[in-house]
Write a protein that holds these residues in place. Structure first.
Motif, PDB file in Angstrom:
ATOM      1  N   ILE A  30       0.968  -0.862  -0.350  1.00  0.00           N
ATOM      2  CA  ILE A  30      -0.161   0.254  -0.202  1.00  0.00           C
ATOM      3  C   ILE A  30       0.675   1.272   0.486  1.00  0.00           C
ATOM      4  N   ASP A  31       1.799   1.174   0.723  1.00  0.00           N
ATOM      5  CA  ASP A  31       2.694   2.189   1.004  1.00  0.00           C
ATOM      6  C   ASP A  31       3.593   2.367   0.011  1.00  0.00           C
ATOM      7  N   GLY A  32       4.339   1.485  -0.800  1.00  0.00           N
ATOM      8  CA  GLY A  32       4.802   1.831  -1.940  1.00  0.00           C
ATOM      9  C   GLY A  32       4.323   1.903  -3.792  1.00  0.00           C
ATOM     10  N   ALA A  33       2.964   2.408  -3.546  1.00  0.00           N
ATOM     11  CA  ALA A  33       2.679   2.650  -4.213  1.00  0.00           C
ATOM     12  C   ALA A  33       1.322   3.555  -4.349  1.00  0.00           C
ATOM     13  N   LEU A  34       1.078   4.635  -5.183  1.00  0.00           N
ATOM     14  CA  LEU A  34       0.424   5.390  -5.533  1.00  0.00           C
ATOM     15  C   LEU A  34      -1.079   5.324  -5.995  1.00  0.00           C
ATOM     16  N   MET A  35      -0.796   4.218  -6.258  1.00  0.00           N
ATOM     17  CA  MET A  35      -2.736   4.320  -7.427  1.00  0.00           C
ATOM     18  C   MET A  35      -3.074   2.930  -6.814  1.00  0.00           C
ATOM     19  N   CYS A  36      -4.957   3.064  -6.851  1.00  0.00           N
ATOM     20  CA  CYS A  36      -4.785   1.897  -6.811  1.00  0.00           C
ATOM     21  C   CYS A  36      -7.202   1.561  -7.437  1.00  0.00           C
ATOM     22  N   HIS A  37      -7.266   0.861  -7.479  1.00  0.00           N
ATOM     23  CA  HIS A  37      -8.261   0.374  -8.770  1.00  0.00           C
ATOM     24  C   HIS A  37      -9.656  -0.427  -7.841  1.00  0.00           C
ATOM     25  N   LEU A  38     -10.348   1.006  -7.742  1.00  0.00           N
ATOM     26  CA  LEU A  38     -11.422   0.826  -6.586  1.00  0.00           C
ATOM     27  C   LEU A  38     -12.965   0.381  -7.608  1.00  0.00           C
ATOM     28  N   GLY A  39     -13.385  -1.088  -6.788  1.00  0.00           N
ATOM     29  CA  GLY A  39     -14.579  -1.576  -7.671  1.00  0.00           C
ATOM     30  C   GLY A  39     -15.447  -1.290  -6.416  1.00  0.00           C
ATOM     31  N   GLN A  40     -17.320  -1.293  -6.873  1.00  0.00           N
ATOM     32  CA  GLN A  40     -17.994  -0.706  -6.864  1.00  0.00           C
ATOM     33  C   GLN A  40     -19.319  -1.447  -7.380  1.00  0.00           C
ATOM     34  N   THR A  41     -20.639  -1.265  -7.201  1.00  0.00           N
ATOM     35  CA  THR A  41     -21.079  -1.831  -7.461  1.00  0.00           C
ATOM     36  C   THR A  41     -22.962  -0.550  -7.206  1.00  0.00           C
ATOM     37  N   LYS A  42     -22.858  -0.268  -8.339  1.00  0.00           N
ATOM     38  CA  LYS A  42     -24.545   0.517  -8.323  1.00  0.00           C
ATOM     39  C   LYS A  42     -25.741   0.601  -9.484  1.00  0.00           C
ATOM     40  N   ASP A  43     -26.670   0.664  -8.806  1.00  0.00           N
ATOM     41  CA  ASP A  43     -27.478  -0.079  -8.921  1.00  0.00           C
ATOM     42  C   ASP A  43     -27.537  -1.549 -10.039  1.00  0.00           C
ATOM     43  N   GLY A  44     -26.662  -2.068  -9.619  1.00  0.00           N
ATOM     44  CA  GLY A  44     -26.510  -3.300 -10.603  1.00  0.00           C
ATOM     45  C   GLY A  44     -24.922  -3.374 -11.607  1.00  0.00           C
ATOM     46  N   GLN A  45     -24.621  -2.228 -11.577  1.00  0.00           N
ATOM     47  CA  GLN A  45     -23.619  -1.984 -12.662  1.00  0.00           C
ATOM     48  C   GLN A  45     -22.830  -2.065 -11.385  1.00  0.00           C
ATOM     49  N   VAL A  46     -21.594  -3.069 -12.483  1.00  0.00           N
ATOM     50  CA  VAL A  46     -20.047  -2.881 -10.852  1.00  0.00           C
ATOM     51  C   VAL A  46     -19.176  -2.080 -12.368  1.00  0.00           C
ATOM     52  N   PHE A  47     -18.295  -0.736 -11.352  1.00  0.00           N
ATOM     53  CA  PHE A  47     -18.132   0.127 -11.746  1.00  0.00           C
ATOM     54  C   PHE A  47     -16.453   0.294 -10.840  1.00  0.00           C
ATOM     55  N   VAL A  48     -15.391   0.592 -11.958  1.00  0.00           N
ATOM     56  CA  VAL A  48     -13.660   0.113 -11.767  1.00  0.00           C
ATOM     57  C   VAL A  48     -13.269   1.750 -11.741  1.00  0.00           C
ATOM     58  N   THR A  49     -12.290   1.893 -10.493  1.00  0.00           N
ATOM     59  CA  THR A  49     -12.292   3.785 -10.894  1.00  0.00           C
ATOM     60  C   THR A  49     -10.588   3.916 -10.388  1.00  0.00           C
ATOM     61  N   PRO A  50      -9.767   3.989 -11.266  1.00  0.00           N
ATOM     62  CA  PRO A  50      -8.651   4.196 -11.041  1.00  0.00           C
ATOM     63  C   PRO A  50      -8.258   4.878  -9.884  1.00  0.00           C
ATOM     64  N   THR A  51      -7.718   5.505  -8.893  1.00  0.00           N
ATOM     65  CA  THR A  51      -7.202   6.711  -7.605  1.00  0.00           C
ATOM     66  C   THR A  51      -7.051   6.721  -7.859  1.00  0.00           C
ATOM     67  N   CYS A  52      -6.115   8.185  -6.641  1.00  0.00           N
ATOM     68  CA  CYS A  52      -4.777   7.596  -6.294  1.00  0.00           C
ATOM     69  C   CYS A  52      -5.445   7.436  -4.425  1.00  0.00           C
ATOM     70  N   HIS A  53      -4.409   7.129  -2.994  1.00  0.00           N
ATOM     71  CA  HIS A  53      -4.800   6.391  -2.681  1.00  0.00           C
ATOM     72  C   HIS A  53      -3.883   6.476  -1.118  1.00  0.00           C
ATOM     73  N   MET A  78     -23.550   2.203   1.848  1.00  0.00           N
ATOM     74  CA  MET A  78     -23.078   1.212   2.796  1.00  0.00           C
ATOM     75  C   MET A  78     -22.794  -0.155   2.138  1.00  0.00           C
ATOM     76  N   GLU A  79     -22.075  -0.305   1.113  1.00  0.00           N
ATOM     77  CA  GLU A  79     -21.421  -2.018   0.410  1.00  0.00           C
ATOM     78  C   GLU A  79     -20.644  -1.864   1.026  1.00  0.00           C
ATOM     79  N   LYS A  80     -20.288  -3.299   0.950  1.00  0.00           N
ATOM     80  CA  LYS A  80     -17.999  -2.874   0.457  1.00  0.00           C
ATOM     81  C   LYS A  80     -17.725  -2.874   0.134  1.00  0.00           C
TER      82      LYS A  80
END
Length: 215
Positions: A30-53, A78-80
């Motif tokens: 985690i500390d050795g990287a600047l970017m992560c990819h966040l996966g979430q579900t919205k209305d049955g659709q999966v979205f993956v967003t690159p973002t800095c962490h 309130m979803e994982k």
């Protein structure tokens, strides 16, 4: 929290010999990287967003526009979420196409996001993030405004459910291919920052920004 991050959800099913659930190992990635990819579900659709962490203690943080999906959506629902961070370390060149691979380190985390609304804490976290990107820079900048703090959403998850997966080895060829007449081995990936490119509108010369060691 103990030193293991293993749960029924984070347990690696495919290639378990490359898995680790050691907390410190996960924190190092985690500390050795600047970017992560966040996966979430919205209305049955999966979205993956690159973002800095960034990390502060046992929490992984990310930020975005206060109305952005990757900041607002996970908290409201309130979803994982599932977050992956990967570091490529080298190309593994084998004697057959089938056995080519890569050396890498990755961590996959799960958690229910929590929004941070306190203005003072948001400013403290933004400083931690910027100091990760460019050590010593925060104190040189124009102070952040209340409007900027309100316009920026801040979210975190606790680092308590995760798995690490990695490969750090030479090629693994079939024994009958060991004498095949082609080069085999690992081509390591070396990361380094280039020389800073000054903003063309800048009229006064200043020392260049500092860069982190990793990423």
């Amino acid at each position: 929290m103990g030193t293991t991050l293993e749960t029924s959800l984070s347990k690696v099913k495919r290639g378990p010999n490359r898995a680790s659930y050691d907390k410190q190992h996960a924190l190092d990635i985690i500390d050795g990287a600047l970017m992560c990819h966040l996966g979430q579900t919205k209305d049955g659709q999966v979205f993956v967003t690159p973002t800095c962490h960034w990390r502060d203690g046992d929490y992984l943080y990310w930020h975005g526009h206060s109305k952005a999906r990757n900041v607002k959506g996970p908290v409201d629902d309130m979803e994982k979420v599932c977050i992956n961070i990967s570091l490529l370390d080298g190309l593994v060149m084998a004697r057959s196409a089938f056995h080519h691979s890569v050396n890498y380190r990755s961590v996959t985390l799960f958690g229910v996001p929590e929004r941070i609304d306190d203005a003072q804490e948001k400013q403290r976290q933004f400083e931690i993030f910027l100091e990760k990107v460019s050590p010593g820079r925060w104190s040189q900048l124009r102070p952040i405004t209340d409007t900027e703090i309100k316009a920026t959403g801040l979210v975190r998850i606790k680092i308590e459910e995760a798995s690490v997966k990695l490969r750090d080895a030479p090629p693994i060829d079939d024994p009958e291919d060991h004498d095949w007449s082609v080069w085999a081995g690992v081509i390591p990936l070396e990361r380094q920052w280039g020389e800073g490119q000054t903003d063309p509108i800048q009229q006064i010369e200043y020392p260049p920004a500092t860069t982190p060691k990793a990423f």
